[in-house]
Design an enzyme around this catalytic site. Structure first.
Site, PDB file in Angstrom:
ATOM      1  N   LYS A  79       0.859  -1.185   0.000  1.00  0.00           N
ATOM      2  CA  LYS A  79       0.000   0.000   0.000  1.00  0.00           C
ATOM      3  C   LYS A  79       0.894   1.234   0.000  1.00  0.00           C
ATOM      4  O   LYS A  79       1.936   1.247   0.686  1.00  0.00           O
ATOM      5  CB  LYS A  79      -0.878  -0.047   1.256  1.00  0.00           C
ATOM      6  CG  LYS A  79      -1.945   1.029   1.356  1.00  0.00           C
ATOM      7  CD  LYS A  79      -2.769   0.804   2.632  1.00  0.00           C
ATOM      8  CE  LYS A  79      -3.902   1.788   2.772  1.00  0.00           C
ATOM      9  NZ  LYS A  79      -4.709   1.526   3.998  1.00  0.00           N
ATOM     10  N   SER A 154      -9.607   1.439   3.090  1.00  0.00           N
ATOM     11  CA  SER A 154      -8.767   2.207   2.193  1.00  0.00           C
ATOM     12  C   SER A 154      -7.695   1.389   1.463  1.00  0.00           C
ATOM     13  O   SER A 154      -7.158   1.869   0.470  1.00  0.00           O
ATOM     14  CB  SER A 154      -8.079   3.317   2.987  1.00  0.00           C
ATOM     15  OG  SER A 154      -7.175   2.758   3.914  1.00  0.00           O
ATOM     16  N   SER A 178      -9.607  -0.809   7.323  1.00  0.00           N
ATOM     17  CA  SER A 178      -9.058  -0.578   5.980  1.00  0.00           C
ATOM     18  C   SER A 178      -8.351  -1.772   5.341  1.00  0.00           C
ATOM     19  O   SER A 178      -8.042  -1.719   4.159  1.00  0.00           O
ATOM     20  CB  SER A 178      -8.093   0.610   6.007  1.00  0.00           C
ATOM     21  OG  SER A 178      -8.810   1.816   5.970  1.00  0.00           O
TER      22      SER A 178
END
Lengths: 488, 93
Positions: A79, A154, A178
């Site tokens: 990420k 996310s 997330s």
């Protein structure tokens, strides 16, 4: 069999046995990315040259007889809020455009040491604030199961990339859900470890008392393998825990016979889609068939968790994001003086959701409102945590849906922040309590994946994984998206 | 929410008039929602700032390698003489 269809563990095994080279594995994934990435849009940056040279290095070390471990040569993604030395790290924010960290996050360094191959950095909601990737400062990622729907967030790009077989596994971060919620929406396994289990050094801070690095994998065995590579105390993060790290991959077998599961009724009530409820009930029945005992229970303060979270997380974020001032890194805006440098840089650099949370958090911490909002939320956080700790006196694990709905259409919730926040209603309480939890696929509703959340006692990831593994072994549901959806 | 302008100043975030209005509306909605917490009597409940067992982390007071000056400055939009350069904040006397 196509290399990209193997799990990380299977691919790692073939690499160890010399049946395939790291360079072949990387090439197979780069080919897959070339086919599907234009539709899925999981990556913010790709690094094919870097990946190739890492693969060459792994192959050379193996050829020289070095014992490289189970993940060496396995392609993965991070990420884009995890720092990667000399590679852009943007947090999907315009304010960090051009930023190249001078150091690796501890998890980045540990995965490098394990010989994994970094293919690129994945998309997210800006600074990990969001549940759909639509708050990315660059573009939304699409759900590989249905390209008109959100992948969750996310950690959107990490979940979508694993589901679409663009990488063997990925890391994300989980502050209020997330990792788990996008795992549920994309039909993959997502684990948020206990707060403190994984070093946060080099994870760009959002809400420091909640942030935790987590894993996105094809199955539970991969989850155990990747977790084992990243857990453990780190002198660079004083909040990383000294608790011994169990050998997670060795503890998967053993089944659920004798385990007692609590099913909190607050998580299956109003607002939960019937298709989600049915699949979760069926998964719980499957765990009972495997020998676990399940019983309805109550976590009475659940209804206060979302409000508590949306005061504490923005408050911490407003403090953490004060560092983006256009002076030490990032993109400065046009200005006349110091104050307009700050004010303009932050207005141009931050997107609407990040601004909203900075404002909300600043307000909740400001003189005159601190007691009524921030301190109040901290006190309710205690009640929420006590609910869980009391339940764990009776139950070994708690089982809930990961999200009350399946993946929703792109654009459906972007106008109403409160609607978007509801996507995290099942994951946020667990974060406030700092507990470990996994989301794993538990069937389809209307052709879209449903996620089951299994929550454990502090530092008891092993039991969470054991139950998840038992369920996965006995399960009959599909884990990968139908190829026509991702266009391959 | 009445004091958007005051909070903007605290947060060093300049918003246009239209953005301010939207922010006022959205924050009011959120604050109305979180007012739910006032239903609970928490007078006797201690706050949870974090979930770790509180403890001190000690180490020997010795120099360890850190970022070089060059690495620390590498991302700065403006630098001069080994420092971050900022707009003038004081008038000349």
């Amino acid at each position: 069999m196509e290399l990209t269809r193997l799990t990380a563990r299977e691919l790692g095994g073939q690499l160890i046995r010399g049946e395939v080279s790291a360079q072949e594995a990387v090439q197979a994934y780069l080919d897959r990315i070339a086919v599907v990435e234009a539709r899925v849009q999981a990556f913010l940056q790709r690094d094919p040259e870097g990946a190739s040279s890492q693969a060459v290095a792994v192959d050379e070390r193996r050829a020289a007889g070095e014992d490289m471990g189970p993940l060496a040569g396995v392609p993965m993604a991070l990420k884009d809020n995890l720092c990667t030395r000399h590679l852009p790290t943007t947090c999907a924010s315009r304010i960090l455009e051009g930023f190249r960290p001078p150091y690796d996050a501890t998890v980045t360094a540990r995965l490098r040491a394990a010989g994994t191959v970094l293919l690129g950095k994945t998309n997210l909601d800006e600074f990990a604030m969001g549940s759909s990737s639509e708050n990315s400062g660059f573009f939304p990622t699409r759900n590989p199961w249905d390209l008109e729907r959100v992948p969750g967030g996310s950690s959107a790009g990490s979940a979508a990339a694993v589901a679409a077989r663009e990488v063997a596994f990925a890391l994300g971060s989980d502050t209020g859900g997330s990792v788990r919620q996008p795992a549920a929406f994309c039909g993959v396994v997502g684990m948020k470890p206990t707060y403190g289990r994984v070093s946060r050094y080099g994870l760009v801070a959002f809400a420091s008392s909640l942030d935790q690095v987590g894993t996105l994998t094809r199955d539970v065995a991969d989850c155990a393998l990747v977790l084992a590579a990243i857990c453990g105390v780190d002198p660079l993060d004083a909040t990383s825990a000294r608790e011994a790290v169990p050998d997670f991959p060795a503890l998967l077998e053993g089944g659920v016979r004798g385990l007692t599961l609590g099913v909190p009724r607050e998580y299956l009530g109003q607002g939960v889609e019937p298709g989600v409820r049915e699949n979760v009930r069926r998964a719980i029945a499957a765990l009972e068939d495997l020998g676990a005992r399940a019983e309805e229970c109550s976590l009475p303060h659940t209804e206060y968790a979302l409000s508590t979270y949306y005061l504490i997380a923005p408050a911490e974020a407003s403090s953490n994001l004060a560092r983006y001032d256009g002076i030490r890194y990032g993109r400065p805006a046009a200005h006349d003086d110091l104050l307009s440098l700050y004010g303009n840089t932050r207005r141009e650099g931050f997107g609407p959701e990040v601004r909203r949370r900075i404002m909300l958090g600043t307000y909740a911490l400001s003189a005159g409102y601190y007691d009524a909002y921030y301190l109040k939320a901290l006190r309710v956080r205690t009640l929420i945590r006590q609910d869980f700790l009391r339940a764990f006196e009776r139950y070994d694990l708690l089982v809930t849906p990961t999200s009350p709905t399946v993946a929703f259409p792109l654009g459906e919730r972007t106008r109403d922040p409160l609607q978007m926040y509801l996507a995290d209603v099942c994951t946020v309480p667990v974060s406030l309590a700092g507990l470990p939890a996994v989301s794993l696929p538990a069937g389809l509703s209307g052709g879209l994946p449903v996620g089951l959340q299994i929550i454990g006692r502090p530092f008891d990831e092993a039991t969470v994984l054991r139950a998840a593994y038992a369920l996965e072994q006995g399960a009959f549901w599909t884990r990968t998206p139908p190829p026509e959806e991702v266009g391959a | 929410m009445e004091d958007v302008e005051h909070v903007m100043k605290l947060a060093r975030l300049d918003l246009s008039a239209a953005e301010r209005e939207e922010m006022r509306r959205q924050l009011s909605d959120i604050l109305e929602h979180v007012a739910k917490l006032q239903e609970l009597d928490t007078a006797e409940v201690p706050p949870t700032y974090h979930v770790l067992k509180t403890r001190e982390i000690w180490r020997e007071d010795e120099v360890r390698p850190g970022l070089s000056q060059e690495a620390a400055l590498a991302n700065a939009p403006r630098r001069r003489d080994g420092c971050f350069q900022v707009p003038r904040v004081a008038e000349e006397f």
